[in-house]
Design an enzyme around this catalytic site. Structure first.
Site, PDB file in Angstrom:
ATOM      1  N   LYS A   2       6.627  23.103 -12.977  1.00  0.00           N
ATOM      2  CA  LYS A   2       5.911  21.853 -12.683  1.00  0.00           C
ATOM      3  C   LYS A   2       5.440  21.845 -11.231  1.00  0.00           C
ATOM      4  O   LYS A   2       4.286  21.500 -10.937  1.00  0.00           O
ATOM      5  CB  LYS A   2       6.829  20.659 -12.975  1.00  0.00           C
ATOM      6  N   GLU A  53       9.792  19.164 -23.624  1.00  0.00           N
ATOM      7  CA  GLU A  53       9.003  19.486 -22.418  1.00  0.00           C
ATOM      8  C   GLU A  53       9.408  20.847 -21.855  1.00  0.00           C
ATOM      9  O   GLU A  53       8.573  21.586 -21.347  1.00  0.00           O
ATOM     10  CB  GLU A  53       9.165  18.399 -21.345  1.00  0.00           C
ATOM     11  N   HIS A  67       8.871   9.945 -26.883  1.00  0.00           N
ATOM     12  CA  HIS A  67       7.873  10.780 -26.216  1.00  0.00           C
ATOM     13  C   HIS A  67       8.054  12.269 -26.533  1.00  0.00           C
ATOM     14  O   HIS A  67       7.126  12.943 -26.984  1.00  0.00           O
ATOM     15  CB  HIS A  67       7.949  10.533 -24.703  1.00  0.00           C
ATOM     16  N   ASN A 102      -0.674  19.453 -20.382  1.00  0.00           N
ATOM     17  CA  ASN A 102      -0.886  18.476 -21.444  1.00  0.00           C
ATOM     18  C   ASN A 102      -0.848  19.108 -22.825  1.00  0.00           C
ATOM     19  O   ASN A 102      -1.127  18.439 -23.823  1.00  0.00           O
ATOM     20  CB  ASN A 102      -2.219  17.766 -21.255  1.00  0.00           C
ATOM     21  N   ARG A 151      -3.613  21.579 -13.847  1.00  0.00           N
ATOM     22  CA  ARG A 151      -2.531  20.676 -14.247  1.00  0.00           C
ATOM     23  C   ARG A 151      -2.689  20.222 -15.697  1.00  0.00           C
ATOM     24  O   ARG A 151      -1.708  19.977 -16.397  1.00  0.00           O
ATOM     25  CB  ARG A 151      -2.500  19.470 -13.291  1.00  0.00           C
ATOM     26  N   HIS A 155       0.580  11.925 -27.751  1.00  0.00           N
ATOM     27  CA  HIS A 155       0.471  10.514 -27.334  1.00  0.00           C
ATOM     28  C   HIS A 155      -0.049   9.649 -28.474  1.00  0.00           C
ATOM     29  O   HIS A 155       0.395   8.518 -28.657  1.00  0.00           O
ATOM     30  CB  HIS A 155      -0.476  10.381 -26.131  1.00  0.00           C
ATOM     31  N   HIS A 174       0.203  17.094 -25.738  1.00  0.00           N
ATOM     32  CA  HIS A 174       0.250  15.689 -25.341  1.00  0.00           C
ATOM     33  C   HIS A 174      -0.885  14.841 -25.907  1.00  0.00           C
ATOM     34  O   HIS A 174      -0.709  13.643 -26.096  1.00  0.00           O
ATOM     35  CB  HIS A 174       0.250  15.559 -23.818  1.00  0.00           C
ATOM     36  N   GLU A 183      -7.577  17.782 -11.296  1.00  0.00           N
ATOM     37  CA  GLU A 183      -9.036  17.847 -11.218  1.00  0.00           C
ATOM     38  C   GLU A 183      -9.592  19.244 -11.465  1.00  0.00           C
ATOM     39  O   GLU A 183     -10.792  19.432 -11.529  1.00  0.00           O
ATOM     40  CB  GLU A 183      -9.498  17.388  -9.823  1.00  0.00           C
ATOM     41  N   LYS A 242       2.717  11.400 -10.887  1.00  0.00           N
ATOM     42  CA  LYS A 242       1.972  10.531 -11.809  1.00  0.00           C
ATOM     43  C   LYS A 242       2.843   9.323 -12.111  1.00  0.00           C
ATOM     44  O   LYS A 242       3.952   9.462 -12.628  1.00  0.00           O
ATOM     45  CB  LYS A 242       1.641  11.274 -13.105  1.00  0.00           C
ATOM     46  N   ARG A 298       0.817  -1.239   0.000  1.00  0.00           N
ATOM     47  CA  ARG A 298       0.000   0.000   0.000  1.00  0.00           C
ATOM     48  C   ARG A 298       0.837   1.270   0.000  1.00  0.00           C
ATOM     49  O   ARG A 298       0.380   2.331   0.396  1.00  0.00           O
ATOM     50  CB  ARG A 298      -0.959   0.041   1.178  1.00  0.00           C
TER      51      ARG A 298
HETATM   52  N1  LIG Z   1       4.858  10.515 -14.986  1.00  0.00           N
HETATM   53  C1  LIG Z   1       4.903  11.602 -15.693  1.00  0.00           C
HETATM   54  O1  LIG Z   1       4.485  12.681 -15.232  1.00  0.00           O
HETATM   55  C2  LIG Z   1       5.460  11.550 -17.079  1.00  0.00           C
HETATM   56  C3  LIG Z   1       5.674  12.722 -17.798  1.00  0.00           C
HETATM   57  C4  LIG Z   1       6.266  12.640 -19.042  1.00  0.00           C
HETATM   58  C5  LIG Z   1       6.623  11.400 -19.561  1.00  0.00           C
HETATM   59  N2  LIG Z   1       6.393  10.284 -18.859  1.00  0.00           N
HETATM   60  C6  LIG Z   1       6.789   8.955 -19.381  1.00  0.00           C
HETATM   61  O2  LIG Z   1       8.199   8.941 -19.543  1.00  0.00           O
HETATM   62  C7  LIG Z   1       8.545   7.975 -20.528  1.00  0.00           C
HETATM   63  C8  LIG Z   1       9.605   8.535 -21.421  1.00  0.00           C
HETATM   64  O3  LIG Z   1      10.715   8.861 -20.633  1.00  0.00           O
HETATM   65  P1  LIG Z   1      12.155   9.164 -21.255  1.00  0.00           P
HETATM   66  O4  LIG Z   1      12.004  10.021 -22.444  1.00  0.00           O
HETATM   67  O5  LIG Z   1      13.010   9.611 -20.150  1.00  0.00           O
HETATM   68  O6  LIG Z   1      12.605   7.753 -21.850  1.00  0.00           O
HETATM   69  P2  LIG Z   1      13.302   6.473 -21.205  1.00  0.00           P
HETATM   70  O7  LIG Z   1      13.028   6.358 -19.782  1.00  0.00           O
HETATM   71  O8  LIG Z   1      12.954   5.316 -22.064  1.00  0.00           O
HETATM   72  O9  LIG Z   1      14.844   6.796 -21.403  1.00  0.00           O
HETATM   73  C9  LIG Z   1      15.345   6.907 -22.720  1.00  0.00           C
HETATM   74  C10 LIG Z   1      16.644   6.123 -22.920  1.00  0.00           C
HETATM   75  O10 LIG Z   1      17.718   6.866 -22.366  1.00  0.00           O
HETATM   76  C11 LIG Z   1      18.572   6.005 -21.638  1.00  0.00           C
HETATM   77  N3  LIG Z   1      19.163   6.805 -20.585  1.00  0.00           N
HETATM   78  C12 LIG Z   1      18.519   7.325 -19.518  1.00  0.00           C
HETATM   79  N4  LIG Z   1      19.349   8.102 -18.823  1.00  0.00           N
HETATM   80  C13 LIG Z   1      20.550   8.072 -19.439  1.00  0.00           C
HETATM   81  C14 LIG Z   1      21.793   8.684 -19.197  1.00  0.00           C
HETATM   82  N5  LIG Z   1      21.973   9.543 -18.180  1.00  0.00           N
HETATM   83  N6  LIG Z   1      22.811   8.420 -20.024  1.00  0.00           N
HETATM   84  C15 LIG Z   1      22.634   7.591 -21.073  1.00  0.00           C
HETATM   85  N7  LIG Z   1      21.475   6.996 -21.383  1.00  0.00           N
HETATM   86  C16 LIG Z   1      20.445   7.229 -20.570  1.00  0.00           C
HETATM   87  C17 LIG Z   1      17.648   4.930 -21.122  1.00  0.00           C
HETATM   88  O11 LIG Z   1      18.387   3.780 -20.826  1.00  0.00           O
HETATM   89  C18 LIG Z   1      16.686   4.754 -22.257  1.00  0.00           C
HETATM   90  O12 LIG Z   1      17.134   3.831 -23.181  1.00  0.00           O
HETATM   91  C19 LIG Z   1       7.249   7.611 -21.229  1.00  0.00           C
HETATM   92  O13 LIG Z   1       6.844   6.350 -20.798  1.00  0.00           O
HETATM   93  C20 LIG Z   1       6.264   8.665 -20.748  1.00  0.00           C
HETATM   94  O14 LIG Z   1       4.945   8.178 -20.716  1.00  0.00           O
HETATM   95  C21 LIG Z   1       5.846  10.322 -17.618  1.00  0.00           C
END
Ligand SMILES: NC(=O)c1ccc[n+]([C@@H]2O[C@H](COP(=O)([O-])OP(=O)(O)OC[C@H]3O[C@@H](n4cnc5c(N)ncnc54)[C@H](O)[C@@H]3O)[C@@H](O)[C@H]2O)c1
Length: 358
Positions: A227, A188, A265, A246, A242, A253, A249, A238, A147, A125
């Protein structure tokens, strides 16, 4: 020694926590963990490639707290945000007798942050969570705000709001990041400039390239502040506050999914922002000059600005799975001007089809 540039405080109803931003913070992780009273069992969730380079620093830092860490290596890529990988992590935690006072360290980009964050939210939990974002996208966006999610027949279908105990943002990590990933994170940063803090756009238009360390530090700090302030005002998305983040997005997406995640992304968000801005012009809200300015900034950092070869009908069918569809109508963030977004509740598929063909 480490160089702490700034500490952004995030104060939400469910948790208050610091985001430490600086250089060389990883070597001194123990300092930040003990400042926030974290001890006991740790699980380091990351990718092998990152563990190979940085794992030693993290583990020896944890050892300095007289604690140990179990390393959980997750394959790279969006596919890891899955029920299958999630249960593998639960197995490791149960096998190692993790309890309610244990801590998960999510060390990686948004994929690790979302997956390990959802694990922390649901195991027993909810257990402690430390985000150590290693991509620019994760540093400015996904590590803050709570999130967390995995994919299930669509993106982020199973998820929760779960704030971390702290975020440690070491800007040195960006030095090993491939340029494509760095630029993807800039999408972003540009979004914050368009929606919240126009000064970000001025910085990006006038700075030298590659971006100097002090400029990166300022952009990351400004973005984290954007952020944090928005999450504080509307933690659970809500109040139509926030949701402004988007921008780009909803279409983004759908583009990401329609490309089978070949478009990453940030790139998808870049394209999404252009089309949502074009839609704002088409619906009479926005001056066309803003679209040109946006395209120029995105292009300056190698980001794509059009759907090119993608199948438009595939993009439209992906839109149906979007969580922002309310009572069958598509909710989109449109722009009136830079820094002035609006929620539009009733955008038709027809107008999106038209704009994607432009
Ligand atoms: N929770 C949220 O608020 C939120 C917001 C935006 C995006 N997201 C999510 O984030 C994801 C995308 O994240 P991302 O773009 O970071 O991609 P990712 O996490 O897949 O990372 C991209 C690549 O970079 C490599 N990498 C990471 N750090 C590194 C470093 N310091 N040096 C070398 N290589 C490195 C990783 O191994 C990976 O292959 C999506 O799933 C998206 O839905 C979530």
């Amino acid at each position: 020694m480490f160089r702490l540039i700034s500490t952004v405080q995030v104060k939400t109803c469910s948790k208050c926590y610091p985001v430490y931003i600086g250089f060389n913070l990883l070597d001194f992780l123990n300092v930040f963990l003990s400042r926030n009273d974290l001890k006991g069992k740790f699980a380091l969730v990351s990718h092998k490639s990152l563990i190979d380079i940085y794992g030693g620093k993290i583990i020896s830092s944890i050892n300095r707290l007289d604690s140990d860490a179990v390393i959980i290596d997750v394959p790279e890529g969006e596919e890891s945000k899955s029920l299958n990988v999630l249960t593998q992590i639960y197995d490791v935690l149960v096998n190692n007798r993790f309890d309610r006072w244990s801590t998960i360290i999510a060390f990686g980009g948004g994929v690790i942050g979302d997956l390990a964050g959802f694990t922390a939210a649901t195991f027993m939990r909810g257990i402690n969570l430390v985000q150590i974002p290693s991509t620019l996208l994760a540093q400015v966006d996904s590590s803050i705000g709570g999130k967390v999610a995995i994919n299930y027949r669509g993106k982020n279908i199973i998820g929760a709001f779960y704030q971390p105990n702290l975020v440690v943002t070491d800007l040195n990590l960006l030095k090993s990041l491939p340029i494509r990933e760095f630029n993807s994170g800039l999408a972003e940063v540009i979004k914050y400039g368009v929606v919240v803090d126009p000064q970000i756009l001025n910085i990006l238009e006038n700075c030298s390239k590659p971006l100097p360390d002090d400029v990166i530090a300022e952009l990351v700090t400004r973005s984290c502040n954007c952020k944090a302030r928005i999450v504080e005002a509307d933690e659970r998305d809500e109040k139509d506050i926030r949701i402004m983040l988007n921008f780009g997005h909803t279409i983004g997406h759908a583009i990401e999914a329609a490309s089978n995640f070949k478009i990453n992304h940030g790139e998808a968000i870049a394209i999404g922002m252009v089309y949502e801005a074009k839609l704002s012009v088409m619906l009479g809200f926005l001056d066309v000059d803003v679209v040109d300015r946006l395209i120029n900034i995105l292009s300056r950092f190698g980001l794509p600005t059009s759907v090119n070869q993608l199948d438009i009908e595939r993009i439209l069918s992906s839109l149906r799975y979007d969580k922002k569809i309310k009572h069958g109508k598509i909710r989109l963030i449109l722009l009136k001007s830079i820094g002035n977004p609006i929620v539009h509740d009733d955008v038709s598929i027809g107008s999106i089809r038209k704009v994607l063909k432009m």
